[in-house]
Write a protein that holds these residues in place. Sequence first.
Motif, PDB file in Angstrom:
ATOM      1  N   ALA A 146      51.732  41.185  30.566  1.00 61.49           N
ATOM      2  CA  ALA A 146      50.919  42.364  30.241  1.00 61.49           C
ATOM      3  C   ALA A 146      49.731  41.960  29.374  1.00 61.49           C
ATOM      4  CB  ALA A 146      51.771  43.411  29.530  1.00 61.49           C
ATOM      5  N   GLU A 147      49.950  41.078  28.408  1.00 60.53           N
ATOM      6  CA  GLU A 147      48.856  40.611  27.556  1.00 60.53           C
ATOM      7  C   GLU A 147      47.830  39.832  28.376  1.00 60.53           C
ATOM      8  OE1 GLU A 147      51.057  40.085  23.227  1.00 60.53           O
ATOM      9  OE2 GLU A 147      51.125  38.446  24.689  1.00 60.53           O
ATOM     10  N   LEU A 148      48.305  39.059  29.335  1.00 60.81           N
ATOM     11  CA  LEU A 148      47.384  38.327  30.202  1.00 60.81           C
ATOM     12  C   LEU A 148      46.535  39.295  31.016  1.00 60.81           C
ATOM     13  CD1 LEU A 148      46.330  35.683  31.384  1.00 60.81           C
ATOM     14  CD2 LEU A 148      48.258  35.707  32.986  1.00 60.81           C
ATOM     15  N   LEU A 149      47.177  40.336  31.552  1.00 62.48           N
ATOM     16  CA  LEU A 149      46.438  41.355  32.301  1.00 62.48           C
ATOM     17  C   LEU A 149      45.370  41.995  31.426  1.00 62.48           C
ATOM     18  CD1 LEU A 149      45.926  43.393  34.603  1.00 62.48           C
ATOM     19  CD2 LEU A 149      47.862  44.712  33.739  1.00 62.48           C
ATOM     20  N   ILE A 150      45.756  42.397  30.219  1.00 60.72           N
ATOM     21  CA  ILE A 150      44.810  43.088  29.341  1.00 60.72           C
ATOM     22  C   ILE A 150      43.706  42.150  28.879  1.00 60.72           C
ATOM     23  CG2 ILE A 150      44.586  44.380  27.193  1.00 60.72           C
ATOM     24  CD1 ILE A 150      45.981  45.786  29.608  1.00 60.72           C
ATOM     25  N   SER A 151      43.978  40.851  28.797  1.00 58.21           N
ATOM     26  CA  SER A 151      42.895  39.921  28.459  1.00 58.21           C
ATOM     27  C   SER A 151      41.817  39.952  29.535  1.00 58.21           C
ATOM     28  CB  SER A 151      43.450  38.501  28.280  1.00 58.21           C
ATOM     29  OG  SER A 151      43.873  37.955  29.525  1.00 58.21           O
ATOM     30  N   HIS A 152      42.245  40.038  30.804  1.00 56.01           N
ATOM     31  CA  HIS A 152      41.269  40.181  31.894  1.00 56.01           C
ATOM     32  C   HIS A 152      40.523  41.510  31.766  1.00 56.01           C
ATOM     33  CE1 HIS A 152      42.344  36.598  34.081  1.00 56.01           C
ATOM     34  NE2 HIS A 152      43.618  36.950  34.174  1.00 56.01           N
ATOM     35  N   VAL A 153      41.263  42.572  31.415  1.00 59.71           N
ATOM     36  CA  VAL A 153      40.640  43.889  31.274  1.00 59.71           C
ATOM     37  C   VAL A 153      39.596  43.864  30.163  1.00 59.71           C
ATOM     38  CG1 VAL A 153      41.064  46.301  30.657  1.00 59.71           C
ATOM     39  CG2 VAL A 153      42.651  45.111  32.163  1.00 59.71           C
ATOM     40  N   THR A 154      39.948  43.250  29.029  1.00 58.82           N
ATOM     41  CA  THR A 154      39.032  43.197  27.890  1.00 58.82           C
ATOM     42  C   THR A 154      37.750  42.447  28.255  1.00 58.82           C
ATOM     43  OG1 THR A 154      40.887  43.281  26.338  1.00 58.82           O
ATOM     44  CG2 THR A 154      38.782  42.467  25.500  1.00 58.82           C
ATOM     45  N   ALA A 155      37.922  41.314  28.926  1.00 57.05           N
ATOM     46  CA  ALA A 155      36.741  40.542  29.331  1.00 57.05           C
ATOM     47  C   ALA A 155      35.860  41.348  30.285  1.00 57.05           C
ATOM     48  CB  ALA A 155      37.178  39.230  29.990  1.00 57.05           C
ATOM     49  N   THR A 156      36.505  42.050  31.219  1.00 63.09           N
ATOM     50  CA  THR A 156      35.735  42.861  32.165  1.00 63.09           C
ATOM     51  C   THR A 156      35.049  44.024  31.463  1.00 63.09           C
ATOM     52  OG1 THR A 156      37.328  42.276  33.899  1.00 63.09           O
ATOM     53  CG2 THR A 156      35.864  44.134  34.338  1.00 63.09           C
TER      54      THR A 156
END
Length: 810
Positions: free
Chosen positions: A432-442
């Motif tokens: 989940a943290e990995l997913l949100i890291s992508h979300v944050t960058a986007t």
Amino acid sequence: MTTTGPLQILIGVDEPMVSSLLADCPGVEIISHETLGTADTDETDPGRNTQKIAATLDALDPDCLLVTGPDSLDVAVVEAVRARGIPVVAYTDAAIDRLTTCEHISGYVRRDDGGADDRRRLLDELAWVTSQETRQQLRDSTDQVTMLHDATAELVGAETPEELYQSTVDVAANVLDFDTCYVGIVDGEYIVPKAVSTGTPDSGVRRMRIDEGLAGKTYQTKTSQLVHHIEEDSDAKPAQPSYRSGISVPIGSHGVFQAVSTHPDAFDERDQQLAELLIGHVAEILTRLRAESVVQTRQTKITRLHEGAMDLVAARSRAELFERTVIVAKTILDFDRTYIFAASGGEFVPVAKSAPPDAVDVGRLPLDYGAVGKTYRTGESRLTPDIHADADADPVGDIYGSGISVRIDDVGVFQAAARDTRQFDETDLELAELLISHVTATLKRIEAESGLRDERDRLSALFENIPDAAVTFEFDDDRPVVQRVNTMFEYVFGYPADEIVGANIDEYVVPPANDAEATTFNEKLQQGTSLRTSVRRQTATGVRDFLLHVVPVHLDQTNTGGYAIYTDVTERRERERELRRQNERLDEFASIVSHDLRNPLTVATGYLGLVQETVDDPNLEPIDDALDQMGRLIDDLLTLARKGQVVGETTTVDLQTATMDAWSHVETNDVELVVSLSEGSTVDADYNRLVDLLQNLFRNAVEHGSTSNRTNRTESGDAVEHGSTADDDPETAKTTTVRVENTADGFAVEDDGPGIPAADRESVFETGYSTSTDGTGFGLAIVRRIAEAHDWEVTVDTGSEGGARFEFSV
């Protein structure tokens, strides 16, 4: 070996604790012999040791050999014992797993405190292993252990947990002769049957809560349970009422293995031990399989997440990104219930969700609400195995059992929830943290692009709506190539965008006579120099004058392009040229006035003076006044013509100095000057013109408020615009005062004379306006012209004593 009389228990001399434990026990005879120890062995002659031990055993003929550990016997002793079929009982605190490879061990008693209970259990085990029936069972048990070890290879070969579960019940049925058995694995709050032995009816096993029945007790305590009579066990809750006895063994922390029978006392400790031996292997294999599965699943999900990140990157807005995020969480991470909350206006606003129909409809929440609020405040991700046991959790509905919370930068929080407890683990949180890291960058990219788009749109709108012709260009070598033009450019120069874009702009708009000038401009632009200059350019209606403002993309460095704005100043240039011509004619007129009018006036004044010297005639005085007025009129005309709107270089002028200079050049009669200026009061002005302005104001005040007889004055100034209301009687006349003082944004000149009626306050500044028979009508007009030439604003009002007040905003 005898089977009558007391049990003869052979114990090595190095095990006195066991001897003391069984001392004085009826029916037991302790035989102690030093040969069973390792101190008397001969490492150089193993054969001699074997012969010695064999002779000892034959001589003593014990019923049983008692040892305190799996490794306490020498190899030679083990071989001799096995050869004679003497049972061996281990009384030890070692785990049973250590005894599984010791085929010579026939019985096992776990050492506790060495007290009476240990002695009772030890005597029971000794009696059991030395009975004739047990001898046969031991032989069978040994075979079962051997078969279990062989079956372990099959278990180890299982590639999936499901395959392992089925192999386990098959081995239990085929090797351990357990007719009805099953493997139950913990799934959230329940122990769920995963594999059942062949022939077991569907109703023979059921799902149970992790704290329910014998299975729940086994799982909670991690302790095996042997039940001889199920109906007498308060913990047992059998799936079938026909079940009478059973075994329950924990499979590590994964679940429970159970075997049941419709007969009471169908299982004994040996069955339990064998079951524990089997399930010990199963637990280790299952742990490995799950670890491998976790690693493989994690790697697969990470790979898919990176692929899903491409879908996130394609989002063009925050709303679209959040919708894509919950879809990725569902399809890749298998999170059925996900929510995204955005922090806005002091509360959380749900902006996206992916949930089944039974999900709770979550509305707006305070920023300090439950786990979502704490996650947002602290920035720390949260894994909540049991929501109802978490003090920070405050679920909107009571249907959720576990969850995950991850902060999305400063934007909000991502949450995943499940109905049951313990549905998420550290791997889920990590993913989940990995997913949100992508979300944050986007998100950062979207915000940056949004800002750039807004800026681009604003610039585009500004470029298009500029009221002047505008063009963007890039240099191709030394050629300024058009990239874009606005509508006004098309109108002014007559070229549509699709024709001029991509072309050298100089070839379209620069007249041939200005080619060299354009080349110089291009060189400066490429060097990073901005331009603001007057040029002439070819338009749709001919050559016209423009103010050209060109800005390179980067100042003070080599450039590849820039922006140019053409402001049409043709009409202004024409007005300037016309004004110059008018000024030339006006100057010519002033010269004529100065020469052709002043000379005859000078002659007339001179002859009048000669006549007055020889003739005392009162009729000559009006002639003198008329000639004097004509002189003032000529001076004012010259002032308007040559100085009225022309201001030289301005400097910082001390206002008090200019005031006193102006006052000294005015015939003031008995008028009093009061200077109320603060020390150091200055204005930015042309000093001489400021003095001219003050002189005209002072003359106007003197003419209004003079107490002298107007008909008897000789030189009273020539800026009187209104008839005097002063009393001609010296005894009744009052002294007029002129005051110069500071204002909030400039200075003021006022007098205490009769003042100026409100209806006349705009007219007094008009050229030629006067209510006096001897006024020229130019004095206050000159005042306004000089003020306007300084970009000052002048207004007239009533003074504090009722006179005229002139205020200047500088």
